[in-house]
Design a protein around this motif. Structure first.
Motif, mmCIF file in Angstrom:
data_model
loop_
_atom_site.group_PDB
_atom_site.id
_atom_site.type_symbol
_atom_site.label_atom_id
_atom_site.label_comp_id
_atom_site.label_asym_id
_atom_site.label_seq_id
_atom_site.Cartn_x
_atom_site.Cartn_y
_atom_site.Cartn_z
ATOM 1 N N CYS A 218 29.041 42.705 47.044
ATOM 2 C CA CYS A 218 28.183 43.892 46.943
ATOM 3 C C CYS A 218 27.014 43.685 45.987
ATOM 4 C CB CYS A 218 28.993 45.112 46.492
ATOM 5 S SG CYS A 218 30.149 45.742 47.738
ATOM 6 N N THR A 219 27.068 42.654 45.156
ATOM 7 C CA THR A 219 25.999 42.417 44.185
ATOM 8 C C THR A 219 24.756 41.814 44.819
ATOM 9 O OG1 THR A 219 26.900 40.228 43.628
ATOM 10 C CG2 THR A 219 27.670 42.105 42.327
ATOM 11 N N GLY A 220 24.886 41.210 45.986
ATOM 12 C CA GLY A 220 23.731 40.621 46.649
ATOM 13 C C GLY A 220 24.096 39.322 47.334
ATOM 14 N N VAL B 32 26.291 47.585 51.644
ATOM 15 C CA VAL B 32 27.349 47.828 50.661
ATOM 16 C C VAL B 32 28.462 48.681 51.252
ATOM 17 C CG1 VAL B 32 27.876 48.911 48.445
ATOM 18 C CG2 VAL B 32 25.809 47.538 48.690
ATOM 19 N N HIS C 105 19.017 48.571 46.315
ATOM 20 C CA HIS C 105 18.994 47.729 45.114
ATOM 21 C C HIS C 105 19.432 46.294 45.429
ATOM 22 C CE1 HIS C 105 18.278 51.328 42.712
ATOM 23 N NE2 HIS C 105 19.308 51.908 43.295
ATOM 24 N N THR C 106 20.545 46.149 46.102
ATOM 25 C CA THR C 106 21.066 44.805 46.380
ATOM 26 C C THR C 106 20.652 44.294 47.753
ATOM 27 O OG1 THR C 106 23.134 45.706 47.281
ATOM 28 C CG2 THR C 106 23.050 45.258 44.907
ATOM 29 N N GLU D 207 23.620 36.126 45.012
ATOM 30 C CA GLU D 207 24.709 35.977 44.048
ATOM 31 C C GLU D 207 25.990 35.511 44.734
ATOM 32 O OE1 GLU D 207 21.587 38.556 42.497
ATOM 33 O OE2 GLU D 207 22.712 38.512 44.365
ATOM 34 N N SER D 208 26.221 36.020 45.924
ATOM 35 C CA SER D 208 27.415 35.610 46.667
ATOM 36 C C SER D 208 27.344 34.144 47.054
ATOM 37 C CB SER D 208 27.562 36.482 47.923
ATOM 38 O OG SER D 208 27.612 37.855 47.590
ATOM 39 N N ALA E 76 33.669 43.156 45.502
ATOM 40 C CA ALA E 76 32.708 43.548 44.456
ATOM 41 C C ALA E 76 31.627 42.490 44.286
ATOM 42 C CB ALA E 76 33.447 43.773 43.137
ATOM 43 N N LEU E 77 32.010 41.230 44.376
ATOM 44 C CA LEU E 77 31.033 40.144 44.266
ATOM 45 C C LEU E 77 30.019 40.211 45.402
ATOM 46 C CD1 LEU E 77 29.993 37.392 43.173
ATOM 47 C CD2 LEU E 77 31.736 36.300 44.597
ATOM 48 N N SER F 137 21.870 48.922 51.003
ATOM 49 C CA SER F 137 21.563 49.332 49.640
ATOM 50 C C SER F 137 20.124 48.959 49.293
ATOM 51 C CB SER F 137 22.529 48.654 48.659
ATOM 52 O OG SER F 137 22.132 48.888 47.320
#
Length: 576
Positions: free
Chosen positions: A189-191, A374, A369-370, A194-195, A186-187, A367
Motif C-alpha cells: 500500500c505504500t507504493g 489501496v 498519495h501512493t 517501495e514494493s 501494508a508494504l 490512492s
C-alpha cells in the motif's frame, strides 16, 4: 472507419450472447481524459524493478523441495535437462506475454489481453481464474512460513505462540501466516516503487542462498567425484517418458513472469522494458534452477534424495549441518517474495475489471498519495489472511494449476488472433501509411482506395478471404490439440483407440499449421494503449495507434500446444 458500432451491432451487443463476445476497443478520447485525471497508477518501474519482481515471484520455496521429488520419481540424474525443457516451454509463453504487454500496456494481464482479442465472456472467466490462482497460491505460501521458521529455530515449540500454529475448536489456525500477509499488504500500500525495492532486497537474499548451494555443492562434488552421476541406471534413469514427465512438472516452477505483465501500466517504458524484464527474469531463474539441480543430483544418488528436504539433507550427509540455516533463510525469503508476487497482481486485475464495469467501482479507486489501488490491495490482503489463518488450502492447490494453464493457453490464442484475425473494429493499415488518430487526413494509400472503388473492393475481399482461412485454421488447430489431450488423458480408452485418435488429431494439427503458415499475417503495427478498461458508460470510440518499438517472434502457436499438452492434474506445490 466509423467511430461507433452500427445499430444492428449495438442491438446484438445488448443481448446476453452479444455481451459475451463483445471485445474491448481502445478509446483514444477516453485515454486522454484518463491521463488528465488524478487517479492514475504511477509509472515508476524500471527494467531493474521488473527483473526483481519477476525473479522474486518465480523462484519460490518449492525449488528447495522440487529437486528431490522430481529426481526420485521422474528423471533421475537428468533433472537438469528437464529444467531446460521446461524453461523452453515457459519461454514460449513468456514471449506471448511480452508481445501482448507491448501491444496492450495496461493493467489486467491475461484478463485485458483476452478482452481485447477474444471477448468479454472469456475475459471474465480468465479474470476470476487469475484471482483464484493468486489467492490460493498466496494463502498456501503464507502457511509455509511457520514450518520453515520452526526448522530454523529447532522445532515448533521453540516459536512464539503468536507465530506457531495453534488448535482452536479442532481447527488448526496459523496466526503467523495471517500476520505475514498483513505486513506484506501494508508494504504494497505504500507504493509500487517501495514494493519493488523490498522485493529486490528479499530476492537478493534468496539468490545469494542459491549461489551458496551451487558453489558449496560444486566444491563438494569436485572433492568427492560426483557420486550421484555414477549410478548403475545411467543418466536417463527413467527414459524419455520420465524426462518429459519431469519437464511438465518443473514447468510450473517458472510461473511468475505473468505477474510482471500485470504491472505494465506502472512501467516507465513498457514497450522497451517489458520484453527485457520478462526475458531476463526467466533467464536468471532457468540458470539457477539448472545449476542447483545439477549440483544436488550429483552429490547424492537420486534414489537417496530426501523428498522433503533434499538440499539440506545432501549437505548434512557431508557433515555441513550448519548449511541448513543458510538454506532455511533462503527458503523463508523465497516464501516472502512469492507472497509479494501473489498479492501484487490481484488488485490490478480487480481494478481493470472494475473499470470495465464487471466489478463495483470500489476496486477501481487509486490512492492520490501512493498511486496504487489501496482499497483493492487491502481487500485482497484481508481475504488471503483469512484463508491462511483458518484453512489448509493444499487440497485446493490443484485449482491453481488449472487457472495457470487456462490463462497461458488463452494468452497464446490471443497472439494468434491478433496476428492473423485482428478485431474487425481496428483499422490495420501499414505503419508508414497510417492516418492520424482523429482522422483529419487520409494517407496516399487511403486516398488511392477512395479514388479507385474497384481496387478497394478487391482489397477488402482479399482481406476477408484471408481472415476466413485463418479463422478456420486456428479453430481446427485448437480442436486437434483438444482431441490429442483428451485421447492421451482418457485412460478408459484402449491403447489402440488412443493411438488412432492421437495420430489423426496430430495430423490434423500439422496440416492446418501448414495452412496457417501460408497465410500472411495482418499488419498489426498498432499499440492498444487504453489504460485499464472500457469507460464506465462502455463507449466504443476511435483507436489510438502507436508503433511498437521492436518486434518479437511469433511463438503463440507453439506456446498454445505446449500449454494445452501440459498435465493439468499436477498439483501447484511450487511455491508452497
Amino acid at each position: 472507419m466509423p467511430s461507433c458500432l452500427s445499430s444492428v451491432e449495438n442491438e446484438m451487443m445488448d443481448n446476453g450472447f452479444g455481451s459475451l463476445i463483445r471485445r474491448k476497443r481502445v478509446d483514444a478520447a477516453t485515454q486522454a481524459r484518463q491521463k488528465l485525471a488524478t487517479q492514475q497508477l504511477a509509472r515508476k518501474l524500471s527494467l531493474f524493478d521488473l527483473t526483481a519482481i519477476g525473479v522474486g515471484a518465480t523462484i519460490g520455496a518449492g525449488v528447495y523441495i522440487l529437486v528431490g521429488t522430481v529426481a526420485r520419481e521422474h528423471t533421475g540424474p537428468s533433472l537438469t535437462i528437464s529444467f531446460f525443457i521446461g524453461g523452453i516451454a515457459a519461454a514460449l509463453s513468456a514471449f506471448c506475454y511480452a508481445e501482448l504487454a507491448c501491444r496492450c500496456p495496461s493493467a489486467g494481464s491475461a484478463y485485458h489481453y483476452s478482452y481485447v482479442c477474444i471477448g468479454e465472456g472469456v475475459a471474465w472467466l480468465i479474470g476470476w481464474a487469475l484471482i483464484l490462482e493468486y489467492t490460493l497460491g498466496g494463502a498456501a505460501v503464507a502457511r509455509g512460513i511457520a514450518p520453515n521458521l520452526a526448522s530454523f529455530f529447532g522445532g515448533m515449540d521453540k516459536l512464539s505462540s503468536i507465530l506457531a500454529r495453534q488448535t482452536i475448536f479442532g481447527i488448526v489456525v496459523d496466526p503467523g501466516a495471517a500476520i505475514l500477509v498483513f505486513i506484506i499488504t501494508a508494504l504494497l500500500c505504500t507504493g509500487i516503487k517501495e514494493s519493488s525495492l523490498a522485493q529486490a532486497i528479499i530476492t537478493t537474499i534468496n539468490i545469494s542462498a542459491l549461489v551458496f548451494i551451487v558453489l558449496a555443492g560444486a566444491y563438494l562434488g569436485c572433492k568427492t567425484g560426483w557420486p550421484g552421476y555414477e549410478v548403475s541406471s545411467g543418466y536417463f534413469a527413467f527414459g524419455a517418458n520420465g524426462l518429459l514427465a519431469g519437464s511438465a512438472t518443473v514447468f510450473f516452477s517458472y510461473i511468475g513472469f505473468d505477474i510482471v505483465a500485470s504491472t505494465t501500466e506502472e512501467v516507465k517504458n513498457p514497450q522497451r522494458d517489458m520484453p527485457f524484464g520478462i526475458g531476463i527474469a526467466l533467464s536468471i531463474c532457468g540458470i539457477l534452477y539448472m545449476l542447483v539441480s545439477a549440483v544436488i543430483v550429483g552429490l547424492v544418488p537420486y534414489y537417496a534424495l530426501d523428498p522433503d528436504t533434499p538440499i539440506s539433507s545432501a549437505f548434512a550427509g557431508y557433515g555441513m549441518e550448519w548449511a541448513v540455516y543458510i538454506i532455511t533463510i533462503g527458503t523463508v525469503n523465497a516464501l516472502c517474495a512469492s507472497l509479494i508476487g501473489s498479492i501484487i497482481p490481484q488488485p490490478r486485475i480487480l481494478m481493470a475489471m472494475a473499470r470495465d464495469g464487471l466489478l463495483p467501482s470500489f476496486f477501481s479507486d487509486i490512492s492520490k498519495h501512493t498511486q496504487v489501488p489501496v482499497k483493492g490491495t487491502i481487500a485482497t490482503g484481508i481475504f488471503i489472511a483469512i484463508l491462511a489463518f483458518f484453512m489448509d488450502v493444499s487440497q485446493l492447490a490443484g485449482m491453481v494449476s488449472v487457472g495457470t494453464l487456462l490463462s497461458f493457453t488463452i494468452v497464446a490464442l490471443s497472439i494468434l488472433i491478433l496476428r492473423y484475425v485482428p478485431p474487425d473494429e481496428l483499422p490495420f493499415l501499414p505503419s508508414d501509411q497510417q492516418s492520424n488518430v482523429n482522422g483529419q487526413h487520409l494517407d496516399a494509400h487511403g486516398a488511392d482506395l477512395l479514388e479507385r472503388p474497384l481496387l478497394e473492393q478487391n482489397v477488402a475481399q482479399d482481406k476477408l478471404r484471408r481472415r476466413k482461412i485463418a479463422v478456420w485454421s486456428i479453430t481446427m488447430v485448437c480442436f486437434g490439440i483438444l482431441v490429442v489431450v483428451a485421447a492421451v488423458s482418457t485412460k478408459s480408452l484402449s491403447s489402440i483407440l488412443r493411438f488412432i485418435l492421437s495420430g489423426v488429431a496430430g495430423m490434423l494439427v500439422i496440416c492446418f499449421l501448414a495452412v496457417l503458415s501460408s497465410v500472411d499475417q495482418a499488419d498489426t503495427n498498432e499499440s492498444f494503449t487504453k489504460s485499464g478498461g472500457l469507460a464506465e458508460e462502455k463507449n466504443w470510440g476511435e483507436v489510438h495507434r502507436q508503433p511498437i518499438s521492436g518486434s518479437l517472434f511469433n511463438h503463440g502457436l507453439s506456446s498454445l500446444i505446449l500449454a494445452s499438452l501440459a498435465p493439468s492434474e499436477i498439483i501447484f506445490d511450487i511455491h508452497d
